[in-house]
Write a protein that holds these residues in place. Structure first.
Motif, PDB file in Angstrom:
ATOM      1  N   LEU A   5       4.184   2.341   1.955  1.00 32.96           N
ATOM      2  CA  LEU A   5       5.075   3.388   1.462  1.00 32.96           C
ATOM      3  C   LEU A   5       4.413   4.733   1.685  1.00 32.96           C
ATOM      4  O   LEU A   5       3.335   5.005   1.140  1.00 32.96           O
ATOM      5  CB  LEU A   5       5.366   3.173  -0.027  1.00 32.96           C
ATOM      6  N   VAL A   6       5.033   5.588   2.492  1.00 32.14           N
ATOM      7  CA  VAL A   6       4.532   6.944   2.737  1.00 32.14           C
ATOM      8  C   VAL A   6       5.264   7.887   1.796  1.00 32.14           C
ATOM      9  O   VAL A   6       6.478   8.028   1.876  1.00 32.14           O
ATOM     10  CB  VAL A   6       4.746   7.357   4.206  1.00 32.14           C
ATOM     11  N   GLU A   7       4.499   8.521   0.899  1.00 28.48           N
ATOM     12  CA  GLU A   7       5.132   9.359  -0.135  1.00 28.48           C
ATOM     13  C   GLU A   7       4.893  10.853   0.046  1.00 28.48           C
ATOM     14  O   GLU A   7       5.507  11.647  -0.655  1.00 28.48           O
ATOM     15  CB  GLU A   7       4.655   8.916  -1.522  1.00 28.48           C
ATOM     16  N   GLY A   8       4.000  11.276   0.885  1.00 27.05           N
ATOM     17  CA  GLY A   8       3.826  12.724   1.014  1.00 27.05           C
ATOM     18  C   GLY A   8       2.542  13.075   1.732  1.00 27.05           C
ATOM     19  O   GLY A   8       1.681  12.224   1.934  1.00 27.05           O
ATOM     20  N   GLY A   9       2.533  14.377   2.098  1.00 29.89           N
ATOM     21  CA  GLY A   9       3.538  15.405   1.941  1.00 29.89           C
ATOM     22  C   GLY A   9       4.434  15.536   3.175  1.00 29.89           C
ATOM     23  O   GLY A   9       4.571  14.602   3.968  1.00 29.89           O
ATOM     24  N   ALA A  10       4.966  16.759   3.337  1.00 28.03           N
ATOM     25  CA  ALA A  10       5.934  16.987   4.397  1.00 28.03           C
ATOM     26  C   ALA A  10       5.324  16.755   5.768  1.00 28.03           C
ATOM     27  O   ALA A  10       5.948  16.154   6.649  1.00 28.03           O
ATOM     28  CB  ALA A  10       6.474  18.411   4.292  1.00 28.03           C
ATOM     29  N   ARG A  19      -4.055   2.290  -2.649  1.00 28.71           N
ATOM     30  CA  ARG A  19      -3.763   3.714  -2.452  1.00 28.71           C
ATOM     31  C   ARG A  19      -4.591   4.246  -1.287  1.00 28.71           C
ATOM     32  O   ARG A  19      -5.811   4.104  -1.270  1.00 28.71           O
ATOM     33  CB  ARG A  19      -4.052   4.474  -3.740  1.00 28.71           C
ATOM     34  N   ILE A  20      -3.911   4.862  -0.323  1.00 27.69           N
ATOM     35  CA  ILE A  20      -4.550   5.331   0.910  1.00 27.69           C
ATOM     36  C   ILE A  20      -4.333   6.829   1.035  1.00 27.69           C
ATOM     37  O   ILE A  20      -3.219   7.323   0.854  1.00 27.69           O
ATOM     38  CB  ILE A  20      -3.975   4.607   2.140  1.00 27.69           C
ATOM     39  N   VAL A  21      -5.407   7.560   1.346  1.00 28.82           N
ATOM     40  CA  VAL A  21      -5.327   9.012   1.529  1.00 28.82           C
ATOM     41  C   VAL A  21      -5.853   9.363   2.914  1.00 28.82           C
ATOM     42  O   VAL A  21      -6.957   8.951   3.291  1.00 28.82           O
ATOM     43  CB  VAL A  21      -6.146   9.766   0.464  1.00 28.82           C
ATOM     44  N   LEU A  22      -5.082  10.107   3.686  1.00 24.89           N
ATOM     45  CA  LEU A  22      -5.555  10.641   4.956  1.00 24.89           C
ATOM     46  C   LEU A  22      -6.453  11.836   4.655  1.00 24.89           C
ATOM     47  O   LEU A  22      -5.977  12.916   4.310  1.00 24.89           O
ATOM     48  CB  LEU A  22      -4.373  11.065   5.835  1.00 24.89           C
ATOM     49  N   ASP A  23      -7.752  11.643   4.735  1.00 21.86           N
ATOM     50  CA  ASP A  23      -8.728  12.630   4.277  1.00 21.86           C
ATOM     51  C   ASP A  23      -9.811  12.804   5.336  1.00 21.86           C
ATOM     52  O   ASP A  23     -10.912  12.251   5.232  1.00 21.86           O
ATOM     53  CB  ASP A  23      -9.343  12.146   2.952  1.00 21.86           C
ATOM     54  N   PRO A  24      -9.544  13.576   6.388  1.00 19.69           N
ATOM     55  CA  PRO A  24     -10.455  13.626   7.529  1.00 19.69           C
ATOM     56  C   PRO A  24     -11.877  14.048   7.202  1.00 19.69           C
ATOM     57  O   PRO A  24     -12.830  13.553   7.790  1.00 19.69           O
ATOM     58  CB  PRO A  24      -9.787  14.619   8.482  1.00 19.69           C
ATOM     59  N   ALA A  26       0.843  -1.202   0.000  1.00 19.43           N
ATOM     60  CA  ALA A  26       0.000   0.000   0.000  1.00 19.43           C
ATOM     61  C   ALA A  26       0.872   1.243   0.000  1.00 19.43           C
ATOM     62  O   ALA A  26       2.018   1.220   0.462  1.00 19.43           O
ATOM     63  CB  ALA A  26      -0.927   0.006   1.221  1.00 19.43           C
ATOM     64  N   ILE A  27       0.306   2.334  -0.510  1.00 21.37           N
ATOM     65  CA  ILE A  27       0.996   3.622  -0.571  1.00 21.37           C
ATOM     66  C   ILE A  27       0.087   4.671   0.045  1.00 21.37           C
ATOM     67  O   ILE A  27      -1.135   4.619  -0.140  1.00 21.37           O
ATOM     68  CB  ILE A  27       1.370   3.966  -2.030  1.00 21.37           C
TER      69      ILE A  27
END
Length: 449
Positions: free
Chosen positions: A382-387, A222-227, A193-194
């Motif tokens: 895999l953590v790709e972003g952001g900062a 594909r994972i998005v942190l989207d509160p 997963a990314i």
């Protein structure tokens, strides 16, 4: 028999072989096996796609009668328990091999030394721990999920010569060259997963897939942190959700049943960790009749369970991590949070209709999210972003490996500053080596045990 340079050479080949199916063997580890007789490889195999059959029976089948009296080189201790297939230790015994050389013993309590004991009890010579460090590196995802109940986390950053990872308001900016980008594609292909934050998902509109010809089918989840469910319906992630899975990790406050829990987030509900996250396929979200059941009305502390105890969050911050302002929806260019409950319900329905999966697990508590991902069989992340997402996982103590790409390009004053560069690597990481890809430099660091 003592371990020889020939043993190390054959084990190195078995480890290289094992990497062929990384990220493609479901919950089973990708194991390499060589059958060697009189210095010649007579059989070889890697765990099959999907996890079965295992490497050993495939390699033995290829070797046939030549396996009798031969040496088997296996990257992970042969299994000793009856599952969907017979134990690999039994297959090795039946084949008549004289010796088995193992790189890593299996921490799975169903195996953990039992495979070795079975082999020795059958009169087979066993040597374990050959090239163990290299073997552990190739099995890092499986070993981390087994011992820490969470995925192995790799943080990847590409940093410009002036310490930037992008340019504000311009979406994706090419920092590294084509050779380095091809290496990143290979890393994605062997990862389960990314993950990115909503700010990156909105500003860059990435696909996060594997684009190397022939490897497209190996794209990670594909994972998005989207509160607040701010991912645009027109994004590439949403448009391709039926081709490659997309999971949005939404705040507990936007959970559709939260209004029935007397205004409390669902994290206070008994069994919430395995249920409302949706990441444990054996559970469904609690019904309205269950909401609030079994909780202490005077306590707002999250309910813990087995998956968040012990060494799951070893090294993690014990306190909740505050939401990261720069990653909050509505602050990144091109995205706004739903205005009210009706808009939220409409957005949720549209995302799910497009094939996006929404789970409710505080995006800013990786010490809760990661074990939930492990229940689904995700062994590597895999953590790709952001900062700010990078800092979130670093501050929680949940990064196992850092891949730091450094490029000669300059971004300038309007750049987005990297959380660190080669001069200030976070403490607790050891430098493992440097590789050069075109004009770019890759330094790898691993967390010290």
């Amino acid at each position: 028999m003592s371990v020889t340079p020939h043993d190390e050479s054959f084990m190195a080949a078995a480890i290289r072989l094992s990497r062929r199916h990384l990220g493609r063997t479901a919950t089973n580890p990708s194991v390499g096996c060589l059958i060697v007789k009189d210095g010649v490889i007579v059989g070889q195999a890697v765990t099959a796609l999907g996890g079965r059959p295992h490497a050993e029976p495939q390699a033995l089948a290829e070797a046939g009668e030549a396996a009798r009296g031969a040496t088997a080189y296996v990257t992970l201790e042969p299994c000793s328990h009856h599952g969907k297939t017979p134990p690999c230790a039994e297959a090795l015994i039946a084949s008549g091999v004289a010796r088995v050389v193992i790189s890593v013993t299996d921490p799975d309590p169903r195996v953990s030394g039992r495979g070795i004991s079975m082999l020795r009890d059958a009169g087979i010579e066993v040597d374990a721990g050959v090239l163990e460090a290299e073997g552990r590196r190739s099995l890092a995802g499986y070993l981390t999920r087994q011992t820490k109940s969470r995925p192995y986390v790799t943080l990847k950053l590409a940093v410009s010569a002036d310490g930037m990872i992008g340019r504000a308001g311009e979406g994706q900016v090419a920092i590294t060259g084509p050779e380095a980008r091809a290496e990143v594609q290979a890393l994605r292909a062997e990862t389960d997963a990314i993950l990115v934050g909503i700010g990156t998902a909105i500003s860059d509109d990435p696909l996060l897939t594997v684009r190397t010809p022939g490897l497209e089918a190996q794209s990670p989840i594909r994972i998005v942190l989207d509160p607040s469910l701010a991912l645009p319906l027109t994004s590439k992630l949403v448009a391709t959700a039926r081709d490659v899975p997309v999971i949005l990790v939404a705040s507990e406050q936007v959970w559709p049943l939260s209004a029935d829990a007397e205004g409390l987030p669902p994290s206070v509900l008994a069994d919430y960790r395995g249920r409302a996250t949706g990441l444990d396929p054996s559970f469904e979200p609690p019904t309205k009749g269950e909401v609030g059941k079994g909780r202490d009305p005077n306590s707002l502390a999250p309910v813990s369970n087995k998956s968040t105890s012990g060494n799951v969050a070893q090294g993690a911050s014990p306190q909740p991590i505050s939401p990261l302002v720069g990653e909050m929806p509505g602050r990144a260019e091109g995205g706004t949070a739903p205005a009210d409950a009706t808009d939220l319900d409409s957005r949720r329905a549209a995302l799910e209709a497009a094939g996006v999966e929404i789970v409710y697990c505080n995006p800013y508590h990786p010490e809760i999210l990661l074990p939930a991902l492990a229940t689904r069989g995700i062994s590597s992340l895999l953590v790709e972003g952001g900062a700010k997402t990078a800092r979130l996982f670093l501050e929680a103590g949940l990064v196992d490996r850092i891949q730091l790409y450094q490029a000669p390009v300059t971004i300038g004053a309007d750049g987005i500053e990297s959380p660190f560069d080669a001069t200030d690597i976070p403490s607790g990481f050891a430098h493992m080596g440097t590789r050069i890809f075109g004009a770019d430099r890759l330094d790898e660091y691993e967390r010290e045990s």
